[in-house]
Motif scaffolding. Sequence first.
Motif, PDB file in Angstrom:
ATOM      1  N   ARG A  52       0.809  -1.176  -0.117  1.00  0.00           N
ATOM      2  CA  ARG A  52      -0.128  -0.200   0.336  1.00  0.00           C
ATOM      3  C   ARG A  52       0.903   1.222   0.034  1.00  0.00           C
ATOM      4  N   PRO A  53       1.688   1.388  -1.129  1.00  0.00           N
ATOM      5  CA  PRO A  53       2.603   2.564  -0.922  1.00  0.00           C
ATOM      6  C   PRO A  53       1.959   3.992  -1.144  1.00  0.00           C
ATOM      7  N   ASP A  54       2.764   4.969  -0.798  1.00  0.00           N
ATOM      8  CA  ASP A  54       1.977   6.268  -1.552  1.00  0.00           C
ATOM      9  C   ASP A  54       2.747   6.721  -2.560  1.00  0.00           C
ATOM     10  N   LEU A  55       2.103   6.885  -3.767  1.00  0.00           N
ATOM     11  CA  LEU A  55       2.816   7.032  -5.062  1.00  0.00           C
ATOM     12  C   LEU A  55       2.125   8.216  -5.832  1.00  0.00           C
ATOM     13  N   SER A  56       2.976   9.101  -6.312  1.00  0.00           N
ATOM     14  CA  SER A  56       2.529  10.068  -7.183  1.00  0.00           C
ATOM     15  C   SER A  56       2.794  10.059  -8.292  1.00  0.00           C
ATOM     16  N   ASP A  57       3.859   9.567  -8.959  1.00  0.00           N
ATOM     17  CA  ASP A  57       4.380   9.514 -10.485  1.00  0.00           C
ATOM     18  C   ASP A  57       4.977   8.280 -10.586  1.00  0.00           C
ATOM     19  N   ILE A  58       5.564   8.276 -12.082  1.00  0.00           N
ATOM     20  CA  ILE A  58       6.243   7.087 -12.203  1.00  0.00           C
ATOM     21  C   ILE A  58       7.435   6.657 -11.834  1.00  0.00           C
ATOM     22  N   ASP A  59       8.222   7.632 -11.341  1.00  0.00           N
ATOM     23  CA  ASP A  59       9.585   7.543 -10.588  1.00  0.00           C
ATOM     24  C   ASP A  59       8.922   6.853  -9.348  1.00  0.00           C
ATOM     25  N   ASP A  60       8.093   7.283  -8.450  1.00  0.00           N
ATOM     26  CA  ASP A  60       7.548   6.870  -7.246  1.00  0.00           C
ATOM     27  C   ASP A  60       7.552   5.162  -7.536  1.00  0.00           C
ATOM     28  N   LEU A  61       6.752   4.877  -8.603  1.00  0.00           N
ATOM     29  CA  LEU A  61       6.258   3.577  -8.978  1.00  0.00           C
ATOM     30  C   LEU A  61       7.581   2.734  -9.210  1.00  0.00           C
ATOM     31  N   THR A  62       8.593   3.295 -10.182  1.00  0.00           N
ATOM     32  CA  THR A  62       9.468   2.801 -10.494  1.00  0.00           C
ATOM     33  C   THR A  62      10.597   2.345  -9.169  1.00  0.00           C
ATOM     34  N   LEU A  63      10.584   3.131  -8.432  1.00  0.00           N
ATOM     35  CA  LEU A  63      11.427   3.007  -6.936  1.00  0.00           C
ATOM     36  C   LEU A  63      11.048   2.222  -6.102  1.00  0.00           C
ATOM     37  N   TRP A  64       9.389   1.973  -6.052  1.00  0.00           N
ATOM     38  CA  TRP A  64       8.903   1.132  -5.307  1.00  0.00           C
ATOM     39  C   TRP A  64       9.277  -0.401  -5.913  1.00  0.00           C
ATOM     40  N   ALA A  65       8.777  -0.389  -7.259  1.00  0.00           N
ATOM     41  CA  ALA A  65       9.213  -1.742  -7.901  1.00  0.00           C
ATOM     42  C   ALA A  65      10.376  -2.292  -7.691  1.00  0.00           C
ATOM     43  N   ARG A  66      11.444  -1.336  -7.876  1.00  0.00           N
ATOM     44  CA  ARG A  66      13.171  -1.865  -7.766  1.00  0.00           C
ATOM     45  C   ARG A  66      13.264  -2.429  -6.270  1.00  0.00           C
ATOM     46  N   GLY A  67      12.492  -1.808  -5.173  1.00  0.00           N
ATOM     47  CA  GLY A  67      12.922  -2.404  -4.086  1.00  0.00           C
ATOM     48  C   GLY A  67      12.071  -3.784  -3.836  1.00  0.00           C
ATOM     49  N   ARG A  68      10.943  -3.986  -4.629  1.00  0.00           N
ATOM     50  CA  ARG A  68      10.441  -5.259  -4.646  1.00  0.00           C
ATOM     51  C   ARG A  68      11.039  -6.283  -5.336  1.00  0.00           C
ATOM     52  N   GLY A  69      12.178  -5.977  -6.172  1.00  0.00           N
ATOM     53  CA  GLY A  69      12.839  -6.736  -6.947  1.00  0.00           C
ATOM     54  C   GLY A  69      12.142  -6.794  -8.575  1.00  0.00           C
ATOM     55  N   PHE A  70      11.119  -6.074  -8.786  1.00  0.00           N
ATOM     56  CA  PHE A  70      10.700  -5.930  -9.914  1.00  0.00           C
ATOM     57  C   PHE A  70      11.365  -5.148 -10.942  1.00  0.00           C
ATOM     58  N   VAL A  71      11.713  -5.492 -12.318  1.00  0.00           N
ATOM     59  CA  VAL A  71      12.091  -4.988 -13.355  1.00  0.00           C
ATOM     60  C   VAL A  71      10.835  -4.020 -13.995  1.00  0.00           C
ATOM     61  N   LEU A  72      10.839  -2.731 -13.658  1.00  0.00           N
ATOM     62  CA  LEU A  72       9.992  -1.741 -14.391  1.00  0.00           C
ATOM     63  C   LEU A  72      10.597  -0.613 -15.038  1.00  0.00           C
ATOM     64  N   GLU A  73      10.474  -0.501 -16.103  1.00  0.00           N
ATOM     65  CA  GLU A  73      11.043   0.413 -17.135  1.00  0.00           C
ATOM     66  C   GLU A  73      10.062   1.378 -17.853  1.00  0.00           C
ATOM     67  N   PRO A  74      10.038   2.715 -17.427  1.00  0.00           N
ATOM     68  CA  PRO A  74       9.202   3.539 -18.097  1.00  0.00           C
ATOM     69  C   PRO A  74       9.918   4.059 -19.292  1.00  0.00           C
ATOM     70  N   GLY A  75       8.951   4.587 -20.116  1.00  0.00           N
ATOM     71  CA  GLY A  75       9.284   4.892 -21.718  1.00  0.00           C
ATOM     72  C   GLY A  75       8.084   5.597 -22.301  1.00  0.00           C
ATOM     73  N   ASP A  76       7.880   5.251 -23.730  1.00  0.00           N
ATOM     74  CA  ASP A  76       6.642   5.423 -24.227  1.00  0.00           C
ATOM     75  C   ASP A  76       5.548   4.761 -23.831  1.00  0.00           C
ATOM     76  N   GLU A  77       5.829   3.348 -23.344  1.00  0.00           N
ATOM     77  CA  GLU A  77       5.154   2.318 -22.769  1.00  0.00           C
ATOM     78  C   GLU A  77       6.165   2.087 -21.544  1.00  0.00           C
ATOM     79  N   THR A  78       5.321   1.674 -20.438  1.00  0.00           N
ATOM     80  CA  THR A  78       6.106   1.080 -19.362  1.00  0.00           C
ATOM     81  C   THR A  78       6.308  -0.333 -19.262  1.00  0.00           C
ATOM     82  N   VAL A  79       7.459  -0.870 -19.373  1.00  0.00           N
ATOM     83  CA  VAL A  79       7.911  -2.275 -19.511  1.00  0.00           C
ATOM     84  C   VAL A  79       7.943  -3.106 -18.141  1.00  0.00           C
ATOM     85  N   LEU A  80       7.059  -4.185 -18.197  1.00  0.00           N
ATOM     86  CA  LEU A  80       7.189  -4.819 -16.803  1.00  0.00           C
ATOM     87  C   LEU A  80       7.935  -6.291 -17.286  1.00  0.00           C
ATOM     88  N   VAL A  81       8.983  -6.768 -16.690  1.00  0.00           N
ATOM     89  CA  VAL A  81       9.622  -8.005 -17.050  1.00  0.00           C
ATOM     90  C   VAL A  81       8.999  -9.051 -16.008  1.00  0.00           C
TER      91      VAL A  81
END
Length: 251
Positions: free
Chosen positions: A213-242
């Motif tokens: 239940r993270p407090d997220l406001s933008d894609i940078d917040d989401l990417t940082l949270w994902a990295r802490g969880r071990g998820f590869v999330l790459e923003p761009g024209d589309e956001t890629v989730l590995v």
Amino acid sequence: MLFLLPPSETKLDGGSVGSRLDVAALSFGELEDPRRASLALLDEMSADASAAAVALKLGPTQAHEVERNQRVTVSPTMPALARYTGVLFDPLGVAMLGDDAWSWAHRHVVVHSALFGLLRAGDAIPAYRLSHDSKVPRTSLKKLWRGPVSEVLAGVDELVVDLRSEGYVGLGPAGPRSTYVRVVSDAGDRRRALNHFNKKSKGLFVRALLSDRPDLSDIDDLTLWARGRGFVLEPGDETVLVAESVLEASV
């Protein structure tokens, strides 16, 4: 931040004793008119069970799906996030969610239904069968939903993380404050889109969000949270989730 999910074909039966659909009580009240129009089309289509089975692409063992549709306005309801089942929704572990997780889900998780349009997690709905490509009388679900859903999403004053399938995007593209998530498999020298593990990866990704239940406001917040969880999330024209990163981190 809103996480926008597709629905599933499969749904649980049952619901709260004595409950029934209250269209006016559903979230995103701007969609009440197309919801009532959609329900009227479903009722008309369901009057002929054989024709309805063809329109819904049902096999001979799925006659109960037409019967569900015939009772949709009087059958019991349950929260949308609990109603849907299948590869994406089963990993959410809805039966184990506590009050805090449900509250977070209702605020941040939206399901795009072909029958009801946009639904928040706690919106009470009955069991039904209707898909983005189902054939309805005299019009199409795309004509019915695309404008109203797009207008609602364009007015959302926060980032929309679009986890829908492309079929549901066709029923209402998200607005300028959105990012479409594409799940890929990382084979080392190349990446490819997925089907089954696409859905499972999305389910596990959202399950982690419900847990943290993270407090997220933008894609940078989401990417940082994902990295802490071990998820590869790459923003761009589309956001890629590995997918591999989600599946491995969730073991």
